[in-house]
Motif scaffolding. Structure first.
Motif, PDB file in Angstrom:
ATOM      1  N   SER A  10       0.881  -1.159   0.000  1.00  0.00           N
ATOM      2  CA  SER A  10       0.000   0.000   0.000  1.00  0.00           C
ATOM      3  C   SER A  10       0.924   1.215   0.000  1.00  0.00           C
ATOM      4  O   SER A  10       1.879   1.269   0.764  1.00  0.00           O
ATOM      5  CB  SER A  10      -0.857   0.016   1.257  1.00  0.00           C
ATOM      6  OG  SER A  10      -1.278   1.343   1.531  1.00  0.00           O
ATOM      7  N   ASP A  37      -4.454   3.118  -2.227  1.00  0.00           N
ATOM      8  CA  ASP A  37      -5.622   3.215  -1.341  1.00  0.00           C
ATOM      9  C   ASP A  37      -6.349   4.516  -1.630  1.00  0.00           C
ATOM     10  O   ASP A  37      -5.933   5.584  -1.181  1.00  0.00           O
ATOM     11  CB  ASP A  37      -5.173   3.178   0.116  1.00  0.00           C
ATOM     12  CG  ASP A  37      -4.841   1.773   0.558  1.00  0.00           C
ATOM     13  OD1 ASP A  37      -3.807   1.595   1.219  1.00  0.00           O
ATOM     14  OD2 ASP A  37      -5.615   0.856   0.231  1.00  0.00           O
ATOM     15  N   MET A  70     -11.958   2.854  -1.829  1.00  0.00           N
ATOM     16  CA  MET A  70     -12.722   3.000  -0.588  1.00  0.00           C
ATOM     17  C   MET A  70     -13.551   4.276  -0.707  1.00  0.00           C
ATOM     18  O   MET A  70     -13.269   5.313  -0.079  1.00  0.00           O
ATOM     19  CB  MET A  70     -11.758   3.052   0.602  1.00  0.00           C
ATOM     20  CG  MET A  70     -11.096   1.704   0.865  1.00  0.00           C
ATOM     21  SD  MET A  70      -9.718   1.792   2.030  1.00  0.00           S
ATOM     22  CE  MET A  70      -8.379   2.128   0.880  1.00  0.00           C
ATOM     23  N   PRO A 143     -11.330  -0.224   7.259  1.00  0.00           N
ATOM     24  CA  PRO A 143     -10.583   0.616   6.315  1.00  0.00           C
ATOM     25  C   PRO A 143     -10.550   2.093   6.712  1.00  0.00           C
ATOM     26  O   PRO A 143     -11.417   2.585   7.426  1.00  0.00           O
ATOM     27  CB  PRO A 143     -11.352   0.441   5.003  1.00  0.00           C
ATOM     28  CG  PRO A 143     -12.713   0.008   5.399  1.00  0.00           C
ATOM     29  CD  PRO A 143     -12.519  -0.804   6.658  1.00  0.00           C
ATOM     30  N   GLY A 144      -9.502   2.764   6.226  1.00  0.00           N
ATOM     31  CA  GLY A 144      -9.402   4.217   6.413  1.00  0.00           C
ATOM     32  C   GLY A 144      -8.009   4.672   6.772  1.00  0.00           C
ATOM     33  O   GLY A 144      -7.607   5.779   6.410  1.00  0.00           O
ATOM     34  N   PHE A 145      -7.241   3.821   7.439  1.00  0.00           N
ATOM     35  CA  PHE A 145      -5.918   4.269   7.866  1.00  0.00           C
ATOM     36  C   PHE A 145      -4.926   3.108   7.858  1.00  0.00           C
ATOM     37  O   PHE A 145      -5.301   1.951   8.025  1.00  0.00           O
ATOM     38  CB  PHE A 145      -5.991   4.850   9.289  1.00  0.00           C
ATOM     39  CG  PHE A 145      -6.893   6.053   9.385  1.00  0.00           C
ATOM     40  CD1 PHE A 145      -8.233   5.900   9.738  1.00  0.00           C
ATOM     41  CD2 PHE A 145      -6.420   7.324   9.061  1.00  0.00           C
ATOM     42  CE1 PHE A 145      -9.083   7.003   9.789  1.00  0.00           C
ATOM     43  CE2 PHE A 145      -7.266   8.428   9.119  1.00  0.00           C
ATOM     44  CZ  PHE A 145      -8.596   8.266   9.483  1.00  0.00           C
ATOM     45  N   GLY A 147      -1.383   1.292   9.525  1.00  0.00           N
ATOM     46  CA  GLY A 147      -0.820   1.120  10.862  1.00  0.00           C
ATOM     47  C   GLY A 147      -1.763   0.580  11.917  1.00  0.00           C
ATOM     48  O   GLY A 147      -1.498   0.683  13.117  1.00  0.00           O
ATOM     49  N   ASP A 179      -5.508  -7.269   3.445  1.00  0.00           N
ATOM     50  CA  ASP A 179      -4.985  -5.912   3.569  1.00  0.00           C
ATOM     51  C   ASP A 179      -5.321  -5.368   4.949  1.00  0.00           C
ATOM     52  O   ASP A 179      -6.495  -5.311   5.328  1.00  0.00           O
ATOM     53  CB  ASP A 179      -5.637  -5.028   2.481  1.00  0.00           C
ATOM     54  CG  ASP A 179      -5.243  -3.581   2.571  1.00  0.00           C
ATOM     55  OD1 ASP A 179      -5.784  -2.772   1.786  1.00  0.00           O
ATOM     56  OD2 ASP A 179      -4.394  -3.233   3.415  1.00  0.00           O
ATOM     57  N   GLY A 180      -4.246  -5.029   5.669  1.00  0.00           N
ATOM     58  CA  GLY A 180      -4.468  -4.397   6.967  1.00  0.00           C
ATOM     59  C   GLY A 180      -3.740  -5.125   8.078  1.00  0.00           C
ATOM     60  O   GLY A 180      -4.119  -6.242   8.433  1.00  0.00           O
ATOM     61  N   GLY A 181      -2.674  -4.499   8.571  1.00  0.00           N
ATOM     62  CA  GLY A 181      -1.914  -5.093   9.665  1.00  0.00           C
ATOM     63  C   GLY A 181      -1.086  -6.284   9.259  1.00  0.00           C
ATOM     64  O   GLY A 181      -0.674  -7.090  10.106  1.00  0.00           O
ATOM     65  N   GLY A 201       1.637  -2.062   4.183  1.00  0.00           N
ATOM     66  CA  GLY A 201       2.093  -0.678   4.112  1.00  0.00           C
ATOM     67  C   GLY A 201       3.171  -0.446   5.159  1.00  0.00           C
ATOM     68  O   GLY A 201       4.368  -0.452   4.863  1.00  0.00           O
ATOM     69  N   SER A 202       2.756  -0.313   6.402  1.00  0.00           N
ATOM     70  CA  SER A 202       3.707  -0.027   7.488  1.00  0.00           C
ATOM     71  C   SER A 202       4.835  -1.047   7.555  1.00  0.00           C
ATOM     72  O   SER A 202       6.012  -0.689   7.692  1.00  0.00           O
ATOM     73  CB  SER A 202       2.984  -0.018   8.843  1.00  0.00           C
ATOM     74  OG  SER A 202       1.782   0.700   8.751  1.00  0.00           O
TER      75      SER A 202
END
Ligand code: DX5
Length: 228
Positions: A10, A37, A70, A143-145, A147, A179-181, A201-202
């Motif tokens: 991401s 994103d 999104m 979704p939205g951020f 980290g 997707d996410g964490g 991402g992070s």
């Protein structure tokens, strides 16, 4: 038969003042594609990339781009993101009153179509559109951020989606993306549940060893853990 493990970033944690460099560095690090994103500040409380920003970055690398829309109005925005250079558009089932039609419209634009499911949305939301898509994205955060903490209870849904695709005989044409964490600590659980396309991402941008080491580490751990 399933599709190979793929690692994709991401771009959310990148320096937005240096996106051309960011995508060049990501390509050099060995990512399989790049996920943008796209957030409209309505479907999610954040606002990110317009099509012109993605079009500007498109000129700086050759790996495929996908747009994770999104947004509340994917039908209105789809053509602009395809024109900007995204070869896959991922729409949220929750934002589409007529999901089947939205996916048909994306394919008519010449892009591949995909569906994202928020944590509370059941896998059954995609069971009647598998013939129109090449990817199901199981969100492992709200979704939205970037980290955020990985929601491990989503692994049951990942497995449900993978089994649905396998039962339909589509394991060699539909990706299961998460997707996410996603990090070295969580990628094994997602891959063991059947995810073959991992978005991070992070974990990539903040890895002490740099992007290349981070991509390789995620790919190796996902490959070792993956269960079709
Ligand atoms: C959520 C975003 C994030 C991002 C990845 O809306 O889609 O999941 O891509 O964020 P990390 O990998 O930092 O959790």
């Amino acid at each position: 038969m399933t599709l190979p493990i793929q690692i994709a970033p991401s771009v959310l944690p990148a320096d937005f003042a240096e996106l051309g460099k960011a995508v060049r560095d990501l390509e050099a690090a060995g990512v399989d594609l790049i996920q943008w994103d796209v957030m409209d500040g309505q479907f999610v409380p954040n606002l990110t990339f317009g099509p012109d920003v993605i079009a500007a970055a498109r000129r700086h690398c050759s790996v495929p781009f996908e747009a994770h829309l999104m947004v509340l109005t994917p039908d209105v925005m789809a053509a602009d993101y395809v024109k900007a250079g995204c070869s896959r558009l991922i729409v949220h089932a929750e934002a589409c009153t007529h999901l089947h039609r939205t996916l048909e419209n994306i394919r008519a634009l010449g892009a591949t179509a995909a569906v994202a499911l928020n944590p509370a949305t059941p896998a059954s939301a995609v069971e009647n559109v598998l013939d129109l898509i090449d990817l199901v994205l199981v969100m492992t955060v709200n979704p939205g951020f970037g980290g955020q903490k990985y929601i491990s209870t989503m692994e049951c849904k990942i497995r449900e989606v993978r089994n649905m695709i396998t039962a339909a005989g589509l394991g060699d044409s539909i990706h299961v993306e998460v997707d996410g964490g996603i990090s070295a600590a969580t990628v094994g659980g997602a891959a063991a549940a059947g995810a073959n396309l991992l978005i991070a991402g992070s974990a990539l941008f903040k890895h002490p060893g740099g992007l290349g080491v981070a991509v390789t580490e995620l790919r190796e751990r996902a490959t070792a853990a993956f269960v079709a």
